[in-house]
Design a protein around this motif. Structure first.
Motif, PDB file in Angstrom:
ATOM      1  N   LYS A  66     -59.398 -38.878 -36.123  1.00 56.39           N
ATOM      2  CA  LYS A  66     -58.200 -39.730 -36.177  1.00 56.39           C
ATOM      3  C   LYS A  66     -57.537 -39.875 -34.795  1.00 56.39           C
ATOM      4  CE  LYS A  66     -53.662 -39.411 -38.358  1.00 56.39           C
ATOM      5  NZ  LYS A  66     -52.861 -38.539 -39.210  1.00 56.39           N
ATOM      6  N   ASP A  67     -57.425 -38.751 -34.086  1.00 55.58           N
ATOM      7  CA  ASP A  67     -56.772 -38.804 -32.778  1.00 55.58           C
ATOM      8  C   ASP A  67     -57.523 -39.682 -31.784  1.00 55.58           C
ATOM      9  OD1 ASP A  67     -54.828 -37.201 -33.664  1.00 55.58           O
ATOM     10  OD2 ASP A  67     -55.440 -35.413 -32.554  1.00 55.58           O
ATOM     11  N   SER A 126     -56.361 -38.417 -28.088  1.00 54.20           N
ATOM     12  CA  SER A 126     -57.236 -37.551 -27.289  1.00 54.20           C
ATOM     13  C   SER A 126     -58.625 -38.188 -27.196  1.00 54.20           C
ATOM     14  CB  SER A 126     -57.310 -36.131 -27.867  1.00 54.20           C
ATOM     15  OG  SER A 126     -57.750 -36.175 -29.193  1.00 54.20           O
ATOM     16  N   ASP A 127     -59.452 -37.601 -26.344  1.00 56.99           N
ATOM     17  CA  ASP A 127     -60.754 -38.228 -26.054  1.00 56.99           C
ATOM     18  C   ASP A 127     -61.897 -37.485 -26.712  1.00 56.99           C
ATOM     19  OD1 ASP A 127     -59.620 -40.167 -24.484  1.00 56.99           O
ATOM     20  OD2 ASP A 127     -59.616 -38.875 -22.716  1.00 56.99           O
ATOM     21  N   ASN A 161     -71.565 -42.672 -38.818  1.00 56.96           N
ATOM     22  CA  ASN A 161     -71.760 -42.838 -37.381  1.00 56.96           C
ATOM     23  C   ASN A 161     -70.516 -43.508 -36.816  1.00 56.96           C
ATOM     24  OD1 ASN A 161     -73.109 -45.125 -38.903  1.00 56.96           O
ATOM     25  ND2 ASN A 161     -73.010 -46.045 -36.857  1.00 56.96           N
ATOM     26  N   TRP A 162     -70.183 -43.110 -35.600  1.00 52.51           N
ATOM     27  CA  TRP A 162     -68.927 -43.580 -34.992  1.00 52.51           C
ATOM     28  C   TRP A 162     -69.131 -44.094 -33.583  1.00 52.51           C
ATOM     29  CZ3 TRP A 162     -69.157 -39.516 -38.317  1.00 52.51           C
ATOM     30  CH2 TRP A 162     -68.328 -39.616 -39.446  1.00 52.51           C
ATOM     31  N   SER A 163     -68.350 -45.110 -33.300  1.00 51.54           N
ATOM     32  CA  SER A 163     -68.274 -45.576 -31.924  1.00 51.54           C
ATOM     33  C   SER A 163     -66.807 -45.513 -31.554  1.00 51.54           C
ATOM     34  CB  SER A 163     -68.783 -47.012 -31.849  1.00 51.54           C
ATOM     35  OG  SER A 163     -68.092 -47.709 -30.828  1.00 51.54           O
ATOM     36  N   PHE A 164     -66.527 -44.850 -30.443  1.00 54.84           N
ATOM     37  CA  PHE A 164     -65.137 -44.787 -29.974  1.00 54.84           C
ATOM     38  C   PHE A 164     -65.012 -45.685 -28.760  1.00 54.84           C
ATOM     39  CE2 PHE A 164     -66.215 -40.710 -31.962  1.00 54.84           C
ATOM     40  CZ  PHE A 164     -65.386 -40.793 -33.068  1.00 54.84           C
ATOM     41  N   ASN A 223     -54.306 -32.994 -32.834  1.00 59.84           N
ATOM     42  CA  ASN A 223     -54.222 -32.366 -31.515  1.00 59.84           C
ATOM     43  C   ASN A 223     -52.891 -32.562 -30.804  1.00 59.84           C
ATOM     44  OD1 ASN A 223     -56.751 -31.178 -31.556  1.00 59.84           O
ATOM     45  ND2 ASN A 223     -57.723 -33.121 -31.021  1.00 59.84           N
ATOM     46  N   LEU A 224     -51.950 -33.213 -31.490  1.00 60.64           N
ATOM     47  CA  LEU A 224     -50.644 -33.431 -30.856  1.00 60.64           C
ATOM     48  C   LEU A 224     -49.777 -32.187 -30.993  1.00 60.64           C
ATOM     49  CD1 LEU A 224     -49.284 -36.949 -31.852  1.00 60.64           C
ATOM     50  CD2 LEU A 224     -50.130 -36.192 -29.634  1.00 60.64           C
ATOM     51  N   ILE A 225     -49.015 -31.878 -29.948  1.00 67.04           N
ATOM     52  CA  ILE A 225     -48.063 -30.760 -30.051  1.00 67.04           C
ATOM     53  C   ILE A 225     -46.684 -31.362 -30.300  1.00 67.04           C
ATOM     54  CG2 ILE A 225     -47.005 -28.840 -28.807  1.00 67.04           C
ATOM     55  CD1 ILE A 225     -49.674 -28.567 -27.287  1.00 67.04           C
TER      56      ILE A 225
END
Ligand code: SER
Length: 878
Positions: free
Chosen positions: A46-47, A53-54, A94-97, A530-532
């Motif tokens: 999701k992030d 994030s990467d 399968n994913w493409s970012f 991953n967010l603080i």
């Protein structure tokens, strides 16, 4: 092609197309407040879609354990009824970012299905998004044109927002999608009705197998769509359905994913599976489906419990038990017996199950046992209800049926089945009404309103500085308002932060951020993926200022003591109890540590002492912390690092070592620089939390010292009271023994005294008009003796009216006895009489017509009691 091979081929296909193959994320989610369970392959990414994030690679593929039993995607009630929905299922994806987009996604999907898996082209249909007015979205022409080059246009369908616009939840990444459906019906049926007419019509043999989502938007809390920074691909293929298509079966349950499970349960129950819609067929499907969801959830660390994710698992388990109980006649725990068959099936892809097989089976068995007991109790209750109803309306009302459901886990169909067998009916409409009321109630309880993020600056990744520093200079990247249980709060994301966000059991940091002399308190820090996220009850006045961020150092330090102590404790437990000890939960704050672990019996005092001793010796060794960041996960594992099941690890991990031969753990938490800082560890309790799971609570540093001081103080006081004997324990033992002997001696003295009293009193009995009257003062060692004597006189003497005004070690007490035959003939009531007499001793009492007692405060009134008693008796006996 068996299912193992199908899975492997999928992954290999995308590996060949430069995709990185990653492991499945845990099915139970820990850092996403919007979701309890992974419900799609894309959750763990999701992030990446949102640009927070990467990814480690722009192309990724995997098989993901998913569970669709709550929230937006919930299939629970369909499972078992039909042949293609599941609670837990595997999603191949399968994913493409920001890499490839529609063209490759569509072409590769086609290539895999038709070339590698050899599925018949003419039985495949593609749907594309037809557009939506409300969202102001046009038809997905691009996807349509791409499909047109592959299949004839009469096999391309245009779908609406419901079917062809995929959203993760009420908010979050989303986009138009293109689904691939397959028609698995026999040819003669196809000749009659074309598959095209049955796509998305809930036909069990015309099913969706693959969903290709073209992620382009973020759905915001106000319902509007916001364009994502890049275009992504998210595909998800139902593994069990794919197996059905490739193995040319009529149902997912006929594939080798389910047949071993169904065969096993079928043998155990002696009921054959026909693959139809009978109650027994449904039960076999329900059980073989649910055992997977339950087992993998437990293996991922989610124990059945009474709230949230634990409650969902408990409900699934109970649904399976009920079906087994009602339709397959199971009266003893049976689900747990399926474990070996299931675990073996997944030993290659999801080894967490086989590794924890005994533990998982034990947890399930305990749950089953207790639920079966509840079911039995419910049956007894239902029997009672039916007896009541039989003579009246012959209908069990909705409220009662709902109570059976809510308290005893009786589903409506079980209640109505039993009712029917007894010639009764159940008011279904009223039951459903109760159900709706409850659903609304629990929805309200769970509600947290979240506003949209207000973005002040764009950041790729929040920098966490808190391993090295407790302060920073930061700016606010984004913030939003939330409402939690009616309280308004704000969430703030900083571009960099020293605040540790709650995770891995360690609580979030508190502290403040300051700008221009104005402080804003940070009341908690949590993670969302991953967010603080920092929580405050108010926003700083100048939101765009630069802030000095200060973590509360003393709280952090105490928390670190407890976190490092937890690692030492974990290692010591494995030393003393064995390697089966696995962390099952942990809470670390500034006050104490709580550690849950798998172990099957209560720890003995010796074991606890041994564990404590080891940990304390490691503390005294003052072992230096060895912290390694960004270690490739494989290297970490080679170092022997303990990874936890159900925890999501990236390719690079942090390894915390205190002596490489003692404690090596994968951990994101913060720790002491050397173990000496912990001071000492004291285990203050050990107990059970669930079947096979023990809990230790312990304290460290000042808290341990204080605890020991308090204990020592108590001991000192005791010793002083005993005149400081050499051996306090022996002194107390002899005191206790002595006391017991004395008590015995007193008892026998009292008995003698009471006997003497009785003789004296007997002499005072007067006869009057054939009544035996005894009115006398007396003294007794205790109330028990007075009562005993009263009863003895009552049993031994006929026509008796007796009033004893007793002095019991300085306290007045009255006892009144009236022979039962006199109660009615004389209209005498001991209870009423004693009430009247008690006034003289400033007290009260009561009792039955033939025996009553009263106590009081004024012993000087005893003589007046005698006077009054005599008067009263005279007035009735004359
Ligand atoms: N996210 C989409 C789904 O769950 C495709 O992976 O269907």
């Amino acid at each position: 092609m068996n299912s193992k091979l199908i899975r492997q081929k999928f992954l290999q296909f995308f590996k060949n197309k430069q995709h990185e193959i990653v492991p499945s994320a845990p099915m139970v989610l820990q850092n996403d407040p919007t979701l309890m369970f992974t419900n799609a392959g894309m959750n763990q990414f999701k992030d990446y879609f949102l640009g927070d994030s990467d990814p480690s690679s722009p192309r990724i593929a995997d098989t993901q354990k998913c569970l669709r039993v709550s929230g937006k995607h919930n299939d629970l009630e369909e499972v078992g009824m039909d042949t293609y929905h599941h609670t837990m299922f595997e999603m191949l994806g399968n994913w493409s970012f920001g890499d490839y987009f529609k063209k490759e996604a569509i072409e590769w999907a086609w290539e895999l299905l038709t070339k590698e898996f050899d599925l018949p082209k003419e039985r495949l249909y593609a749907s594309v998004f037809g557009g939506d007015q409300e969202d102001k979205m046009p038809l997905d022409q691009e996807a349509y044109d791409l499909w047109k080059q592959i299949i004839p246009e009469d096999r391309i369908l245009e779908g609406n927002k419901k079917d062809n616009f995929w959203e993760m939840g009420d908010t979050g990444p989303c986009g138009p999608c293109s689904e691939i459906h397959i028609d698995l019906r026999p040819q003669e049926e196809i000749d009659k009705v074309p598959g095209r007419d049955l796509v998305n019509m809930d036909h069990p043999q015309v099913v969706e197998v693959w969903n290709l989502v073209f992620m382009q938007f973020n759905r915001k809390a106000d319902g509007s769509l916001e364009k994502l920074p890049a275009q992504h691909v998210d595909t998800g293929m139902g593994f069990e359905r794919l197996c059905m298509a490739i193995q040319n079966k009529q149902s997912n349950y006929d594939t080798d994913v389910f047949t071993p499970l169904i065969d096993f349960v079928s043998k155990l129950s002696g009921v054959n599976y026909e693959g139809k819609d009978s109650k027994t067929d449904i039960a076999l499907r329900v059980i073989s489906d649910h055992i997977r969801a339950i087992s993998f959830a437990i293996a991922d660390g989610q124990l059945p419990s009474n709230n949230k994710a634990g409650y969902v698992i408990r409900r699934i388990l109970r649904r399976a038990v009920r079906y087994g109980y009602t339709f397959l006649n199971f009266r003893e725990p049976f689900l747990n017996k399926i474990l070996p068959t299931l675990a073996e099936q997944f030993d290659d892809v999801f080894p967490e199950l086989i590794a924890q097989q005994d533990f998982v089976a034990k947890v399930i068995k305990e749950e089953e046992t207790s639920f079966l007991r509840t079911l039995e109790k419910g049956l007894t209750k239902l029997d009672g209800i039916m007896t009541d109803v039989k003579s009246t309306s012959k209908t069990i009302d909705g409220k009662t049926a709902f109570e059976l459901y809510d308290t005893y886990g009786f589903p409506f169909d079980l209640t109505s089945l039993i009712a029917r067998e007894n010639g009764l009916t159940v008011n279904e409409e009223a039951f459903n009404k109760e159900m709706v009321v409850q659903k609304n109630r629990s929805k309200k309880d769970a509600e947290t309103a979240t506003g949209d993020w207000v973005e002040l600056m764009s950041i790729d990744q929040v920098l966490f500085l808190g391993y090295d520093s407790l302060t920073s200079t930061s700016k606010i990247a984004k913030y939003r308002a939330i409402e939690e249980k009616g309280k308004k709060l704000y969430q703030i994301v900083l571009d960099q932060t020293p605040f540790y966000a709650e995770s891995g059991g360690q609580v979030g940091d508190i502290g403040y951020i300051e700008s221009d002399g104005k402080k804003t308190s940070i009341i908690n820090t949590k993670k969302e993926n991953n967010l603080i996220i920092h929580f405050t009850s108010e926003l700083p006045t100048d939101i765009e200022a630069e802030f000095s961020c200060i973590v509360n150092a003393s709280k952090r330090k105490l928390t670190e003591n407890n976190h490092s102590a937890t690692h030492l404790l974990h290692a010591a437990l494995r030393d003393v109890l064995g390697d089966h000890v696995q962390q099952k939960g942990s809470l670390v704050n500034d006050k104490a540590l709580r550690f849950d672990f798998s172990h099957f019996s209560k720890m003995t005092d010796e074991e606890i002492a041994k564990v404590e001793k080891i940990v304390n010796s490691k503390i005294r060794e003052n072992i230096k912390l060895n912290e390694q960041r960004n270690v490739p996960i494989e290297d970490a594992k080679k170092q022997g690092a303990m990874a936890l099941f159900g925890e999501k690890y990236g390719d690079f991990v942090r390894v915390i070592t205190f002596d490489k031969n003692y404690s090596v753990e994968l951990c994101g938490g913060t720790h002491v620089q050397a173990t000496g800082q912990i001071g000492s560890l004291k285990i203050i309790s050990e107990g059970s939390v669930a079947a096979g799971v023990r809990r230790i609570e312990a304290i460290t540093a000042d808290k341990a010292e204080e605890y020991n001081n308090v204990q020592e103080g108590v001991l000192k006081q005791v010793s002083e009271i005993l005149n400081n004997p050499k051996d306090v324990v022996k002194a107390i033992e002899s005191l206790v023994n002595e006391r017991a002997e004395l008590a015995k001696a007193i008892e026998s003295v009292n008995a003698d005294k009471t006997k003497e009293q009785k003789v004296t009193l007997a002499k005072n009995i007067e006869e009057y008009n054939s009544y035996k009257i005894l009115v006398s003062e007396a003294s007794f060692p205790d109330a028990e003796s007075l009562k005993k004597i009263s009863f003895e006189f009552k049993n031994e003497i006929e026509n008796l009216i007796m009033v004893l005004a007793a002095n019991i070690s300085g306290k007045p007490q009255i006892s009144v006895v009236v022979s039962e035959n006199l109660v009615s003939t004389l209209d005498l009531h001991a209870g009423k009489m004693v009430k009247e007499l008690a006034k003289e001793i400033k007290g009260g009492g009561g009792g039955q017509p033939f025996f009553a007692t009263a106590g009081g405060k004024d012993i000087s009134g005893l003589s007046q009691v005698i006077v009054k008693a005599k008067e009263l008796i005279k007035s009735v006996t004359n």
